[in-house]
Write a protein that holds these residues in place. Structure first.
Motif, PDB file in Angstrom:
ATOM      1  N   THR A 268       0.699  -1.277   0.058  1.00 21.85           N
ATOM      2  CA  THR A 268       0.047  -0.158   0.168  1.00 21.85           C
ATOM      3  C   THR A 268       1.050   1.251   0.160  1.00 21.85           C
ATOM      4  N   CYS A 269       0.157   2.575   0.054  1.00 17.82           N
ATOM      5  CA  CYS A 269       1.008   3.451  -0.060  1.00 17.82           C
ATOM      6  C   CYS A 269       0.829   4.346   0.909  1.00 17.82           C
ATOM      7  N   ASN A 270       0.575   3.626   2.375  1.00 17.82           N
ATOM      8  CA  ASN A 270       0.690   4.558   3.536  1.00 17.82           C
ATOM      9  C   ASN A 270       2.176   5.110   3.855  1.00 17.82           C
TER      10      ASN A 270
ATOM     11  N   TRP B 216       8.249   3.958   3.642  1.00 20.24           N
ATOM     12  CA  TRP B 216       7.095   3.578   4.719  1.00 20.24           C
ATOM     13  C   TRP B 216       7.465   1.936   4.864  1.00 20.24           C
TER      14      TRP B 216
ATOM     15  N   SER C 147       6.378   6.183  -0.146  1.00 19.65           N
ATOM     16  CA  SER C 147       5.720   4.899  -0.188  1.00 19.65           C
ATOM     17  C   SER C 147       6.997   4.205   0.103  1.00 19.65           C
TER      18      SER C 147
END
Length: 297
Positions: A17-19, A74, A71
């Motif tokens: 995901t792009c959290n 993260w 991203s």
């Protein structure tokens, strides 16, 4: 003892995901780009001026690079590592109750010690064993929902227990409450121990036995097994809230998540740290992903 195995599975799911980029932002940006591109093309055709079109493309290219950079960091826990590296070391002699502290020192086992799952290393305070499986074209993958042509986490064993740390700054010995029902963010990387390449998928007898003990398939396939641990006597860094009970210093999890804030020198967005933070001191000081092998390993 605290079982963090499910946290490892969740982290593996989030790695794609792009959290910490909010989902609405990712939905709005393509729409804004399409609108801007349409307007800029219309201006270019009408007045033969490409400045607006070129500026739009450069702006969105920089914005996309910024989002991809955040991203990637993260997934590598970059914001947390940088936050810890910048946070000053605390002195337990002068620290107050309820204060957020960062302590560096030697780890020692409490009433309970751990043993690493695969290498059988004794006297550990933290262990992590992760089994990844590669699903390629025509491969015998046992992961039903795994995506093709990438590694997927098939099995995880990650445990931590209460332990002691001797502060190198003050010499005080403190208990780290990382055991049952505690939230912990481990920054301990795993080292690859087993890697069955595509040309050699035959599993060793020891690996087959290890898989069988966990009711996992022992079929020949592409696997990667990684293991990391903190052995007694390792130099570690712990970040948490200090409390004193009957003169004994205890470091536990913060009552609520801590934000790293915007790290502009690395162009990183804020990230939340939920729970006690644990890592090797040398890796945190260099602000790079931690290695599972300390000098005493």
């Amino acid at each position: 003892m605290n079982d963090l195995s499910n946290d490892a599975l969740i982290k593996s799911h989030w790695s794609c995901t792009c959290n910490p980029i909010p989902t609405p932002v990712l939905c709005i940006l393509p729409l804004l780009f399409f609108i801007g591109l349409t307007v800029s093309i219309f201006i270019f055709v009408a007045v033969h001026n490409a400045i607006f079109l070129i500026s739009l493309l450069i702006f969105f290219a920089l914005l996309l690079s910024f989002l991809l950079w955040n991203s990637w960091n993260w997934t590598k826990q970059g914001p947390i590592l940088l936050f810890l590296a910048d946070f000053p070391d605390s002195d337990l002699n002068t620290a107050d109750n309820g204060q957020l502290v960062k302590i560096t020192g030697l780890a020692s086992c409490g009433s309970l010690s751990l043993e690493s799952s695969y290498e059988k290393v004794p006297r550990c305070v933290y262990t992590s064993t992760l089994l990844y499986e590669y699903r390629g074209f025509g491969s015998n993958s046992t992961i039903v929902n795994g995506q093709c042509f990438q590694w997927s986490l098939a099995h995880s064993e990650r445990f931590i227990t209460d332990f002691y740390i001797t502060d190198t700054k003050s010499g005080i010995r403190a208990m780290v409450k990382a055991g049952y029902n505690s939230k912990v963010t481990p920054l301990i990387g795993e080292t690859t121990i087993v890697n069955t390449r595509s040309r050699n998928r035959v599993l060793s007898s020891y690996l087959r036995t290890w898989l069988g003990e966990r009711n996992l398939s022992a079929e020949s396939r592409i696997l990667r097994l990684e293991e990391g641990y903190i052995k007694e006597g390792s130099s570690v860094t712990v970040m948490g809230v200090l409390n004193r009970n009957n003169g004994v210093a205890v470091i536990g999890q913060p009552p609520e998540p801590i934000s790293t804030g915007c790290l502009w020198r690395r162009l990183l967005l804020p990230a939340d740290i939920d729970g006690l933070v644990l890592g090797f001191s040398g890796s945190i000081d260099s602000a790079t992903p931690c290695s599972s092998h300390d000098p005493g390993h």
